[in-house]
Write a protein that holds these residues in place. Structure first.
Motif, PDB file in Angstrom:
ATOM      1  N   MET A  57      35.865  26.043  51.026  1.00 19.23           N
ATOM      2  CA  MET A  57      36.706  27.042  51.691  1.00 19.23           C
ATOM      3  C   MET A  57      37.879  27.430  50.802  1.00 19.23           C
ATOM      4  SD  MET A  57      37.160  29.115  54.147  1.00 19.23           S
ATOM      5  CE  MET A  57      36.188  28.651  55.560  1.00 19.23           C
ATOM      6  N   SER A  58      38.487  26.459  50.161  1.00 13.74           N
ATOM      7  CA  SER A  58      39.601  26.739  49.262  1.00 13.74           C
ATOM      8  C   SER A  58      39.155  27.655  48.118  1.00 13.74           C
ATOM      9  CB  SER A  58      40.154  25.424  48.708  1.00 13.74           C
ATOM     10  OG  SER A  58      41.188  25.662  47.798  1.00 13.74           O
ATOM     11  N   LEU A  59      38.006  27.352  47.534  1.00 12.95           N
ATOM     12  CA  LEU A  59      37.485  28.191  46.457  1.00 12.95           C
ATOM     13  C   LEU A  59      37.163  29.586  46.978  1.00 12.95           C
ATOM     14  CD1 LEU A  59      36.573  28.500  43.526  1.00 12.95           C
ATOM     15  CD2 LEU A  59      34.351  27.566  44.215  1.00 12.95           C
ATOM     16  N   SER A  60      36.579  29.669  48.157  1.00  7.43           N
ATOM     17  CA  SER A  60      36.214  30.983  48.690  1.00  7.43           C
ATOM     18  C   SER A  60      37.451  31.825  49.009  1.00  7.43           C
ATOM     19  CB  SER A  60      35.320  30.847  49.924  1.00  7.43           C
ATOM     20  OG  SER A  60      36.030  30.343  51.011  1.00  7.43           O
ATOM     21  N   LEU A  61      38.524  31.194  49.445  1.00  8.36           N
ATOM     22  CA  LEU A  61      39.766  31.939  49.692  1.00  8.36           C
ATOM     23  C   LEU A  61      40.357  32.451  48.375  1.00  8.36           C
ATOM     24  CD1 LEU A  61      41.326  29.739  52.502  1.00  8.36           C
ATOM     25  CD2 LEU A  61      40.230  31.983  52.737  1.00  8.36           C
ATOM     26  N   PHE A  62      40.265  31.644  47.319  1.00 12.90           N
ATOM     27  CA  PHE A  62      40.704  32.100  46.002  1.00 12.90           C
ATOM     28  C   PHE A  62      39.866  33.299  45.556  1.00 12.90           C
ATOM     29  CE2 PHE A  62      40.020  32.231  41.442  1.00 12.90           C
ATOM     30  CZ  PHE A  62      41.315  32.415  40.990  1.00 12.90           C
ATOM     31  N   VAL A  63      38.553  33.210  45.745  1.00 15.15           N
ATOM     32  CA  VAL A  63      37.657  34.309  45.371  1.00 15.15           C
ATOM     33  C   VAL A  63      38.018  35.560  46.171  1.00 15.15           C
ATOM     34  CG1 VAL A  63      35.257  35.125  45.461  1.00 15.15           C
ATOM     35  CG2 VAL A  63      35.774  32.854  44.539  1.00 15.15           C
ATOM     36  N   ASP A  64      38.321  35.405  47.450  1.00 10.89           N
ATOM     37  CA  ASP A  64      38.739  36.554  48.271  1.00 10.89           C
ATOM     38  C   ASP A  64      39.983  37.226  47.683  1.00 10.89           C
ATOM     39  OD1 ASP A  64      36.721  36.280  50.122  1.00 10.89           O
ATOM     40  OD2 ASP A  64      38.001  35.433  51.698  1.00 10.89           O
ATOM     41  N   ARG A  65      40.978  36.409  47.357  1.00  6.41           N
ATOM     42  CA  ARG A  65      42.223  36.969  46.798  1.00  6.41           C
ATOM     43  C   ARG A  65      41.967  37.657  45.461  1.00  6.41           C
ATOM     44  NH1 ARG A  65      44.072  32.045  48.826  1.00  6.41           N
ATOM     45  NH2 ARG A  65      44.003  31.102  46.757  1.00  6.41           N
ATOM     46  N   GLN A  66      41.156  37.041  44.621  1.00  6.12           N
ATOM     47  CA  GLN A  66      40.854  37.616  43.307  1.00  6.12           C
ATOM     48  C   GLN A  66      40.050  38.910  43.449  1.00  6.12           C
ATOM     49  OE1 GLN A  66      42.163  36.512  40.488  1.00  6.12           O
ATOM     50  NE2 GLN A  66      41.202  38.144  39.329  1.00  6.12           N
ATOM     51  N   THR A  67      39.129  38.925  44.390  1.00 10.66           N
ATOM     52  CA  THR A  67      38.331  40.129  44.629  1.00 10.66           C
ATOM     53  C   THR A  67      39.222  41.274  45.098  1.00 10.66           C
ATOM     54  OG1 THR A  67      36.366  38.816  45.154  1.00 10.66           O
ATOM     55  CG2 THR A  67      36.405  41.082  45.970  1.00 10.66           C
ATOM     56  N   THR A  68      40.115  40.983  46.035  1.00 10.85           N
ATOM     57  CA  THR A  68      41.041  42.005  46.531  1.00 10.85           C
ATOM     58  C   THR A  68      41.940  42.513  45.410  1.00 10.85           C
ATOM     59  OG1 THR A  68      41.011  41.020  48.725  1.00 10.85           O
ATOM     60  CG2 THR A  68      42.862  42.464  48.213  1.00 10.85           C
ATOM     61  N   ALA A  69      42.451  41.603  44.605  1.00 12.13           N
ATOM     62  CA  ALA A  69      43.314  41.999  43.486  1.00 12.13           C
ATOM     63  C   ALA A  69      42.548  42.869  42.495  1.00 12.13           C
ATOM     64  CB  ALA A  69      43.868  40.764  42.781  1.00 12.13           C
ATOM     65  N   SER A  70      41.294  42.531  42.245  1.00 12.97           N
ATOM     66  CA  SER A  70      40.474  43.312  41.309  1.00 12.97           C
ATOM     67  C   SER A  70      40.192  44.701  41.850  1.00 12.97           C
ATOM     68  CB  SER A  70      39.156  42.582  41.022  1.00 12.97           C
ATOM     69  OG  SER A  70      39.397  41.345  40.412  1.00 12.97           O
ATOM     70  N   LEU A  71      39.868  44.779  43.139  1.00 19.09           N
ATOM     71  CA  LEU A  71      39.625  46.093  43.747  1.00 19.09           C
ATOM     72  C   LEU A  71      40.878  46.951  43.700  1.00 19.09           C
ATOM     73  CD1 LEU A  71      37.437  45.188  46.851  1.00 19.09           C
ATOM     74  CD2 LEU A  71      36.833  46.821  45.053  1.00 19.09           C
ATOM     75  N   ARG A  72      42.016  46.338  43.953  1.00 14.97           N
ATOM     76  CA  ARG A  72      43.286  47.069  43.971  1.00 14.97           C
ATOM     77  C   ARG A  72      43.658  47.563  42.575  1.00 14.97           C
ATOM     78  NH1 ARG A  72      46.165  43.937  47.398  1.00 14.97           N
ATOM     79  NH2 ARG A  72      46.347  42.389  45.782  1.00 14.97           N
ATOM     80  N   SER A  73      43.499  46.696  41.583  1.00 17.35           N
ATOM     81  CA  SER A  73      43.933  47.068  40.226  1.00 17.35           C
ATOM     82  C   SER A  73      42.918  47.941  39.499  1.00 17.35           C
ATOM     83  CB  SER A  73      44.197  45.812  39.390  1.00 17.35           C
ATOM     84  OG  SER A  73      42.970  45.201  39.007  1.00 17.35           O
ATOM     85  N   GLY A  74      41.628  47.726  39.792  1.00 15.95           N
ATOM     86  CA  GLY A  74      40.588  48.462  39.081  1.00 15.95           C
ATOM     87  C   GLY A  74      40.396  47.998  37.649  1.00 15.95           C
ATOM     88  N   GLU A  75      40.996  46.875  37.291  1.00 11.77           N
ATOM     89  CA  GLU A  75      40.924  46.355  35.917  1.00 11.77           C
ATOM     90  C   GLU A  75      39.696  45.475  35.744  1.00 11.77           C
ATOM     91  OE1 GLU A  75      42.935  47.088  33.348  1.00 11.77           O
ATOM     92  OE2 GLU A  75      43.987  48.485  34.665  1.00 11.77           O
ATOM     93  N   VAL A  76      38.831  45.842  34.793  1.00 12.57           N
ATOM     94  CA  VAL A  76      37.613  45.062  34.567  1.00 12.57           C
ATOM     95  C   VAL A  76      37.911  43.676  34.007  1.00 12.57           C
ATOM     96  CG1 VAL A  76      36.105  47.069  34.334  1.00 12.57           C
ATOM     97  CG2 VAL A  76      37.212  46.124  32.308  1.00 12.57           C
ATOM     98  N   GLY A  77      39.047  43.494  33.381  1.00 15.46           N
ATOM     99  CA  GLY A  77      39.415  42.193  32.847  1.00 15.46           C
ATOM    100  C   GLY A  77      39.597  41.143  33.933  1.00 15.46           C
ATOM    101  N   GLU A  78      39.897  41.576  35.139  1.00 15.72           N
ATOM    102  CA  GLU A  78      40.101  40.646  36.245  1.00 15.72           C
ATOM    103  C   GLU A  78      38.787  40.084  36.787  1.00 15.72           C
ATOM    104  OE1 GLU A  78      42.942  41.312  39.216  1.00 15.72           O
ATOM    105  OE2 GLU A  78      44.190  42.597  37.964  1.00 15.72           O
ATOM    106  N   LEU A  79      37.664  40.606  36.305  1.00 14.15           N
ATOM    107  CA  LEU A  79      36.366  40.136  36.786  1.00 14.15           C
ATOM    108  C   LEU A  79      35.957  38.815  36.140  1.00 14.15           C
ATOM    109  CD1 LEU A  79      34.373  43.497  36.761  1.00 14.15           C
ATOM    110  CD2 LEU A  79      35.616  42.438  38.655  1.00 14.15           C
ATOM    111  N   GLU A  80      36.561  38.487  35.023  1.00 16.68           N
ATOM    112  CA  GLU A  80      36.133  37.315  34.250  1.00 16.68           C
ATOM    113  C   GLU A  80      36.130  36.031  35.063  1.00 16.68           C
ATOM    114  OE1 GLU A  80      34.268  35.606  31.356  1.00 16.68           O
ATOM    115  OE2 GLU A  80      34.863  37.700  31.190  1.00 16.68           O
TER     116      GLU A  80
END
Length: 104
Positions: A57-80
């Motif tokens: 659950m902790s990992l999935s919440l991190f993935v949620d936050r990272q996914t949201t941040a990536s969608l918001r920024s549109g930066e492909v570097g955040e996908l790594e």
């Protein structure tokens, strides 16, 4: 395997920085995958140990936050980091049971 598919989609999106459709679709697929995982580990019938459920659950919440941040920024570097998480989980799940028991 879903983790591998998510990683491949994210990698393809990373290599095509101007393809916003591929970027969005990859992140949406990844989000759906992790939402399914969250739903599964919260099911009363799930017999995983509580500590493992908490870690997932902790990992999935991190993935949620990272996914949201990536969608918001549109930066492909955040996908790594998302690619890395999915690749590592896929590799761990592919390991033969004998390898897992001797590694622990």
């Amino acid at each position: 395997m879903a983790f591998t598919k998510a990683a491949v989609m994210l990698e393809e999106a990373r290599t095509k920085p101007n393809d916003k459709t591929a970027f969005s679709q990859a992140l949406r697929f990844n989000h759906l995958l992790w939402t399914i995982i969250q739903a599964d580990i919260t099911e009363p019938a799930n017999t995983l140990p509580p500590e493992l459920k908490a870690n997932i659950m902790s990992l999935s919440l991190f993935v949620d936050r990272q996914t949201t941040a990536s969608l918001r920024s549109g930066e492909v570097g955040e996908l790594e980091i998302l690619i890395s998480i999915n690749r590592n989980l896929a590799a761990g799940l592919r390991a033969a049971p004998e390898q897992q028991s001797t590694a622990g």
